[in-house]
Each structure stands twice: as C-alpha cells, then as structure tokens.
Design an enzyme around this catalytic site. Sequence first.
Site, short mmCIF file in Angstrom:
data_model
loop_
_atom_site.label_atom_id
_atom_site.label_comp_id
_atom_site.label_asym_id
_atom_site.label_seq_id
_atom_site.Cartn_x
_atom_site.Cartn_y
_atom_site.Cartn_z
CG ASN A 47 84.39 36.57 55.00
OD1 ASN A 47 83.33 35.96 54.93
ND2 ASN A 47 84.99 37.08 53.94
CG HIS A 106 77.53 38.24 50.47
ND1 HIS A 106 78.51 38.37 49.51
CD2 HIS A 106 76.41 38.82 49.94
CE1 HIS A 106 78.00 38.98 48.44
NE2 HIS A 106 76.74 39.26 48.68
CE LYS A 145 80.44 35.30 53.53
NZ LYS A 145 81.76 35.22 52.84
CE1 TYR A 177 80.58 34.69 47.78
CE2 TYR A 177 79.72 32.54 48.39
CZ TYR A 177 80.05 33.85 48.73
OH TYR A 177 79.86 34.31 50.01
CD GLU A 181 75.22 40.06 45.49
OE1 GLU A 181 75.06 40.53 46.64
OE2 GLU A 181 76.33 39.90 44.97
N1 UDP Z 1 87.15 34.01 49.57
C1 UDP Z 1 88.02 33.00 49.96
N2 UDP Z 1 89.35 33.11 49.67
C2 UDP Z 1 89.86 34.20 49.01
C3 UDP Z 1 88.98 35.23 48.62
C4 UDP Z 1 87.62 35.09 48.91
O1 UDP Z 1 87.59 32.00 50.55
O2 UDP Z 1 91.08 34.25 48.78
C5 UDP Z 1 85.71 33.88 49.87
C6 UDP Z 1 85.30 34.73 51.07
O3 UDP Z 1 84.36 34.01 51.86
C7 UDP Z 1 84.68 35.95 50.39
C8 UDP Z 1 84.02 35.31 49.16
O4 UDP Z 1 84.95 34.30 48.75
O5 UDP Z 1 83.78 36.61 51.25
C9 UDP Z 1 83.74 36.23 48.00
O6 UDP Z 1 84.93 36.91 47.65
P1 UDP Z 1 84.89 38.48 47.38
O7 UDP Z 1 86.19 38.84 46.74
O8 UDP Z 1 83.65 38.84 46.65
O9 UDP Z 1 84.90 39.10 48.86
P2 UDP Z 1 83.80 39.94 49.68
O10 UDP Z 1 83.02 40.76 48.70
O11 UDP Z 1 82.94 38.95 50.43
O12 UDP Z 1 84.61 40.79 50.63
MG MG Z 2 82.06 40.13 47.02
#
Ligand code: UDP
Ligand code: MG
Length: 140
Positions: A112, A115, A9, A49, A126
């Site tokens: 974070n 991904h 990211k 997303y 993906e």
């Molecule tokens: N995200 C965010 N706020 C939230 C939850 C998710 O900005 O409250 C963003 C974050 O960058 C995350 C991405 O949305 O990595 C996709 O969410 P997911 O639940 O799939 O998390 P991941 O699989 O990346 O842990």
């Molecule tokens: Mg995810």
Amino acid sequence: MQRTLIIFKPDCLNQRHVGNVIDRFEQAGFTIVGCKLMRLTPALLREHYAHVADRPFYPNLEAFMSSRPVIVMGLEGDNVVQRVRDLLGPTDSRKAAKGTIRGDFGTDVTVNVVHASDSEANGQIELARFFKPEELFTAP
Ligand code: UDP
Ligand code: MG
C-alpha cells in the site's frame, strides 16, 4: 508545527512512484526535514509494527517490508499527521478512493505504497526510531 514519519514502501520504489508521491507532499506544503534510504531489519520492523506483530499476516508483511531498501522521510507541517493520512487513504488500497495515494498507486491491504504515523505522539516516537537526532533538520 507537527512532524510525521513516512516510509516509501518497496512497491513504491519498485514501481517508481516516489517522485509522484513526494510531489503530492510538496504540493500540500509540507517540508522535508529528514530523508534516507535504508534496509529495514526484522528487529526494527517487529518494533515498528508491534501493534500487528501477532497477526497472521505479519510474516508476509515483514518479508514485504524487508524485500529491498526503502526511503524513510520526516515531514513537517501544520496538522501534517492527519493531512498525510487523508492524502494516503485507508490501509486497504482496494478500498481507497481514486485521487488518494493508495487509491492511485496501491495494490492491496499489505502492498500500500506508504507508511505514515497515525498520531502526533507516534510521529515523534517513529522519527526517533528511524533517524539519529543529527539526521533530522529544522525547517527553514
Ligand atoms: N497490514 C496487512 N494486512 C492487514 C492489515 C495491515 O498486511 O490486514 C499491513 C499494511 O501494510 C499496513 C501495516 O500492516 O500498512 C500496518 O497496519 P496499520 O493498521 O497500522 O495500517 P496503516 O496505519 O498503515 O494504514
Ligand atoms: Mg498504522
């Protein structure tokens, strides 16, 4: 053998943590089967997303993820999907343990670092979303 889609990211590139994160993946024994720099468009991000596109934080997430070109990578290995998720830690970097990638390098729940696909099926979907077939290679 399993495959997963990794995105380094914008924060990971801005803070120059890419080499460190790749080192962790290599130390874990995974093989890079695809890698390129690309700018993620709003349309591609909305597809990637889709599971969070109607959440209030989505516009902020889209702005963050399109703020600079990112690195997309295909990784292959035994149980790579779950093992990479374990290396990352939970979504919210502030809740991620030290020693995990998000715990060591992440900022918050949006910013974070990396991904990674969350299932073998999504890994396939993906990888096809971000790579042309000829951009993915067979591990030697
Ligand atoms: N995200 C965010 N706020 C939230 C939850 C998710 O900005 O409250 C963003 C974050 O960058 C995350 C991405 O949305 O990595 C996709 O969410 P997911 O639940 O799939 O998390 P991941 O699989 O990346 O842990
Ligand atoms: Mg995810």
